[in-house]
Design an enzyme around this catalytic site. Structure first.
Site, PDB file in Angstrom:
ATOM      1  N   GLU A  39       0.842  -1.196   0.000  1.00  0.00           N
ATOM      2  CA  GLU A  39       0.000   0.000   0.000  1.00  0.00           C
ATOM      3  C   GLU A  39       0.881   1.252   0.000  1.00  0.00           C
ATOM      4  O   GLU A  39       1.836   1.345   0.773  1.00  0.00           O
ATOM      5  CB  GLU A  39      -0.915  -0.033   1.249  1.00  0.00           C
ATOM      6  CG  GLU A  39      -1.569   1.268   1.638  1.00  0.00           C
ATOM      7  CD  GLU A  39      -2.466   1.877   0.568  1.00  0.00           C
ATOM      8  OE1 GLU A  39      -3.252   1.151  -0.060  1.00  0.00           O
ATOM      9  OE2 GLU A  39      -2.369   3.114   0.362  1.00  0.00           O
ATOM     10  N   ARG A  91     -16.550   4.222   4.769  1.00  0.00           N
ATOM     11  CA  ARG A  91     -15.450   3.498   4.111  1.00  0.00           C
ATOM     12  C   ARG A  91     -14.336   3.133   5.087  1.00  0.00           C
ATOM     13  O   ARG A  91     -13.805   2.025   5.050  1.00  0.00           O
ATOM     14  CB  ARG A  91     -14.886   4.334   2.961  1.00  0.00           C
ATOM     15  CG  ARG A  91     -13.792   3.619   2.168  1.00  0.00           C
ATOM     16  CD  ARG A  91     -13.193   4.532   1.109  1.00  0.00           C
ATOM     17  NE  ARG A  91     -12.171   3.853   0.334  1.00  0.00           N
ATOM     18  CZ  ARG A  91     -10.914   3.687   0.728  1.00  0.00           C
ATOM     19  NH1 ARG A  91     -10.537   4.125   1.914  1.00  0.00           N
ATOM     20  NH2 ARG A  91     -10.045   3.067  -0.046  1.00  0.00           N
ATOM     21  N   TYR A 135     -27.853  10.176   3.796  1.00  0.00           N
ATOM     22  CA  TYR A 135     -28.362   8.964   4.434  1.00  0.00           C
ATOM     23  C   TYR A 135     -27.595   8.697   5.720  1.00  0.00           C
ATOM     24  O   TYR A 135     -26.433   9.071   5.866  1.00  0.00           O
ATOM     25  CB  TYR A 135     -28.322   7.751   3.502  1.00  0.00           C
ATOM     26  CG  TYR A 135     -26.981   7.373   2.916  1.00  0.00           C
ATOM     27  CD1 TYR A 135     -26.012   6.720   3.677  1.00  0.00           C
ATOM     28  CD2 TYR A 135     -26.693   7.633   1.584  1.00  0.00           C
ATOM     29  CE1 TYR A 135     -24.795   6.346   3.134  1.00  0.00           C
ATOM     30  CE2 TYR A 135     -25.473   7.270   1.027  1.00  0.00           C
ATOM     31  CZ  TYR A 135     -24.524   6.627   1.812  1.00  0.00           C
ATOM     32  OH  TYR A 135     -23.315   6.262   1.264  1.00  0.00           O
TER      33      TYR A 135
HETATM   34  C1  LIG Z   1     -18.108  11.015  -5.394  1.00  0.00           C
HETATM   35  C2  LIG Z   1     -18.034   9.523  -5.234  1.00  0.00           C
HETATM   36  C3  LIG Z   1     -19.031   8.858  -4.556  1.00  0.00           C
HETATM   37  C4  LIG Z   1     -18.985   7.485  -4.415  1.00  0.00           C
HETATM   38  N1  LIG Z   1     -19.994   6.868  -3.746  1.00  0.00           N
HETATM   39  C5  LIG Z   1     -19.989   5.554  -3.672  1.00  0.00           C
HETATM   40  C6  LIG Z   1     -21.058   4.864  -3.028  1.00  0.00           C
HETATM   41  O1  LIG Z   1     -21.999   5.437  -2.496  1.00  0.00           O
HETATM   42  N2  LIG Z   1     -21.023   3.521  -2.995  1.00  0.00           N
HETATM   43  C7  LIG Z   1     -20.000   2.822  -3.578  1.00  0.00           C
HETATM   44  O2  LIG Z   1     -20.034   1.594  -3.550  1.00  0.00           O
HETATM   45  N3  LIG Z   1     -18.957   3.441  -4.174  1.00  0.00           N
HETATM   46  C8  LIG Z   1     -18.932   4.781  -4.243  1.00  0.00           C
HETATM   47  N4  LIG Z   1     -17.895   5.401  -4.852  1.00  0.00           N
HETATM   48  C9  LIG Z   1     -16.806   4.597  -5.425  1.00  0.00           C
HETATM   49  C10 LIG Z   1     -15.900   3.945  -4.402  1.00  0.00           C
HETATM   50  O3  LIG Z   1     -15.356   4.885  -3.507  1.00  0.00           O
HETATM   51  C11 LIG Z   1     -14.784   3.213  -5.136  1.00  0.00           C
HETATM   52  O4  LIG Z   1     -15.352   2.556  -6.236  1.00  0.00           O
HETATM   53  C12 LIG Z   1     -14.070   2.156  -4.271  1.00  0.00           C
HETATM   54  O5  LIG Z   1     -13.438   2.725  -3.167  1.00  0.00           O
HETATM   55  C13 LIG Z   1     -13.032   1.431  -5.143  1.00  0.00           C
HETATM   56  O6  LIG Z   1     -12.311   0.475  -4.398  1.00  0.00           O
HETATM   57  P1  LIG Z   1     -10.859   0.051  -4.891  1.00  0.00           P
HETATM   58  O7  LIG Z   1     -10.399  -1.026  -3.948  1.00  0.00           O
HETATM   59  O8  LIG Z   1     -10.838  -0.223  -6.330  1.00  0.00           O
HETATM   60  O9  LIG Z   1      -9.961   1.347  -4.690  1.00  0.00           O
HETATM   61  P2  LIG Z   1      -9.704   2.203  -3.384  1.00  0.00           P
HETATM   62  O10 LIG Z   1     -10.631   1.838  -2.301  1.00  0.00           O
HETATM   63  O11 LIG Z   1      -9.632   3.614  -3.854  1.00  0.00           O
HETATM   64  O12 LIG Z   1      -8.242   1.725  -2.926  1.00  0.00           O
HETATM   65  C14 LIG Z   1      -7.060   1.926  -3.705  1.00  0.00           C
HETATM   66  C15 LIG Z   1      -5.856   1.800  -2.766  1.00  0.00           C
HETATM   67  O13 LIG Z   1      -4.657   1.776  -3.545  1.00  0.00           O
HETATM   68  C16 LIG Z   1      -3.687   2.621  -2.954  1.00  0.00           C
HETATM   69  N5  LIG Z   1      -2.751   3.043  -4.008  1.00  0.00           N
HETATM   70  C17 LIG Z   1      -2.961   3.987  -4.941  1.00  0.00           C
HETATM   71  N6  LIG Z   1      -1.879   4.086  -5.762  1.00  0.00           N
HETATM   72  C18 LIG Z   1      -0.989   3.166  -5.323  1.00  0.00           C
HETATM   73  C19 LIG Z   1       0.323   2.764  -5.755  1.00  0.00           C
HETATM   74  N7  LIG Z   1       0.914   3.316  -6.826  1.00  0.00           N
HETATM   75  N8  LIG Z   1       0.991   1.796  -5.076  1.00  0.00           N
HETATM   76  C20 LIG Z   1       0.403   1.195  -3.985  1.00  0.00           C
HETATM   77  N9  LIG Z   1      -0.843   1.528  -3.531  1.00  0.00           N
HETATM   78  C21 LIG Z   1      -1.525   2.491  -4.197  1.00  0.00           C
HETATM   79  C22 LIG Z   1      -4.516   3.737  -2.349  1.00  0.00           C
HETATM   80  O14 LIG Z   1      -3.780   4.435  -1.332  1.00  0.00           O
HETATM   81  C23 LIG Z   1      -5.719   2.976  -1.801  1.00  0.00           C
HETATM   82  O15 LIG Z   1      -5.506   2.494  -0.490  1.00  0.00           O
HETATM   83  C24 LIG Z   1     -17.894   6.754  -4.979  1.00  0.00           C
HETATM   84  C25 LIG Z   1     -16.864   7.419  -5.647  1.00  0.00           C
HETATM   85  C26 LIG Z   1     -16.940   8.795  -5.789  1.00  0.00           C
HETATM   86  C27 LIG Z   1     -15.850   9.494  -6.536  1.00  0.00           C
END
Ligand SMILES: Cc1cc2nc3c(=O)[nH]c(=O)nc-3n(C[C@H](O)[C@H](O)[C@H](O)COP(=O)(O)OP(=O)(O)OC[C@H]3O[C@@H](n4cnc5c(N)ncnc54)[C@H](O)[C@@H]3O)c2cc1C
Length: 388
Positions: A34, A110, A218
């Protein structure tokens, strides 16, 4: 998979941690790397569709997740000024009755969910290395090597880019893929339930619909916090991520003239995050050799259906299952993509459409026959039953 080399998961977000838990439960070696130097609180409220709940049940953590969540509200659409009901039914639930196992949509914070997932991963012996920002990778027929900004490296059998919306792994695999700004931004903030209470008489969940903007609020986190998100059409170009802040005055100006409950919540807002909304064309494939993508790194979608986190969680489960079942890495990754690409492409398109439909509503003339798309395709899917 026929190897003892670890699966390298890049990113300890929701999808990466789910993949790590599922891989460890399947008996596969896994390391999580991470970028953040510590796993601190990031983000706001999330909707966890039923697909994510099925995954948590299969991983044995459904009760822990339910304990930090709330049953989702009915999210009725209300007129932005007079709160006239435009669609749905008023949400009168108290947000606290939850048996922890029912097949229902839930809301959570989250950071709370990330804490539950980290604890579950650590119980299974998964090593989570922080301060490891991936900047490069190499692969050959036998292994993949990740290179990090601190000069360290790691070697494994598979590398999973679970590094979110601005994924370094995606940029390395598929350079030149540029997101398009949608001329929308989201203001996101939380209000403690006791401070929010005077502004919640219309029910614990609602979406206020106004011209070219919406305000969604909510109750979540076991009823202790109200999550607020104002989505605004704008000419201002704003970046994406959790690091851009906005003042209460700015948000109040964006919602000037709106219902007193909306303005009251804005007045009580904690730190406000301002997040530009970008659209991305779905990739024709997610994997190259021993490297693949999941979650936002693979298919970031607009937030109008609140489905992004659930898709990342479902991906993490499906990827682990494919790696468990298939002896060869590339066959496993192909099987994972075949299971997940159609669903995530559908959700990507539906999220965009939902945004267009909602933003086009004229709250003064709206009639229910122009109802937005049904969410059943999002919320009703069981990824565990569907398998890979
Ligand atoms: C305005 C908005 C509202 C949203 N509302 C909702 C909602 O109501 N419900 C819902 O389900 N989703 C919602 N989402 C989407 C949701 O937040 C994401 O889809 C979700 O967090 C994606 O999970 P992920 O594991 O792909 O990435 P993330 O949870 O973003 O995790 C990515 C991780 O990778 C790490 N990282 C980044 N770059 C690197 C690197 N180069 N090397 C090592 N680590 C790295 C980051 O630090 C982070 O810990 C919303 C998004 C937005 C923008």
């Amino acid at each position: 998979m026929r190897t003892n080399d670890p699966v390298l998961v890049i990113g300890a977000g929701l999808g990466g941690l789910t993949a790590a838990i599922a891989l460890a439960r399947a008996g596969l070696s896994v390391e999580v790397h991470e970028a953040a130097s510590e796993l601190r609180e990031t983000g706001a409220g999330l909707t966890l569709g039923r697909g994510a709940q099925h995954v948590f049940r299969d991983l044995g953590i459904q009760r822990e997740v339910a304990a930090i969540a709330c049953p989702a509200g009915a999210l009725p659409f209300l007129h932005y000024q007079n709160a006239r009901l435009l669609m749905g039914a008023p949400d009168r639930g108290d947000g606290r009755a939850d048996d922890g196992v029912s097949d229902i949509v839930r809301h959570c914070y989250r950071a709370d969910l990330q804490t539950v997932l980290i604890a579950a991963a650590e119980r299974l012996g998964v090593a989570i290395q922080t301060g490891r920002r991936l900047i490069g990778l190499e692969q050959n027929a036998g292994k993949v090597i990740a290179r990090f900004a601190d000069g360290s490296s790691a070697s494994g059998s598979v590398l999973v880019g679970a590094d979110g919306v601005r994924s370094a792994v995606r940029a390395l695999l598929f350079p030149g893929d540029e997101p398009r700004y949608t001329n929308h931004l989201a203001y996101r903030f939380l209000v403690p339930a006791d401070q929010a209470e005077p502004f919640m008489a219309l029910g614990r969940s609602a979406i206020f619909i106004g011209p070219k903007r919406t305000f969604n609020r909510y109750t979540m986190a076991g009823g202790k916090v109200v999550n607020c998100a104002g989505l605004v059409e704008t000419d201002e170009v704003v970046g994406e991520g959790w690091s851009i802040s906005a003042s209460r005055d700015e948000v109040a100006r964006a919602f000037a003239g709106w219902h007193p409950d909306v303005l009251g919540l804005i007045e009580q807002a904690g730190p406000i995050i301002k997040w530009g909304l970008y659209d991305r064309t779905p990739l024709p494939r997610w994997s190259v050799g021993r490297v693949t993508l999941l979650g936002d790194a693979a298919h970031a979608m607009l937030p109008f259906l609140g489905a992004g986190a659930a898709m990342a969680i479902e991906d993490g489960w499906a990827l682990a299952r494919a790696l468990q079942l298939e002896p060869e890495v590339e066959t496993a990754l192909a099987r994972y993509e075949a299971a997940r690409r159609p669903r995530t492409e559908l959700l990507h398109a539906m999220s965009k459409r939902q945004g267009e439909v909602t933003q086009a509503i004229n709250p003064d003339t709206f009639v229910p026959s122009t109802a937005p798309l049904s969410n059943e395709a999002v919320m009703g899917f069981n990824p565990v039953e569907a398998g890979v």
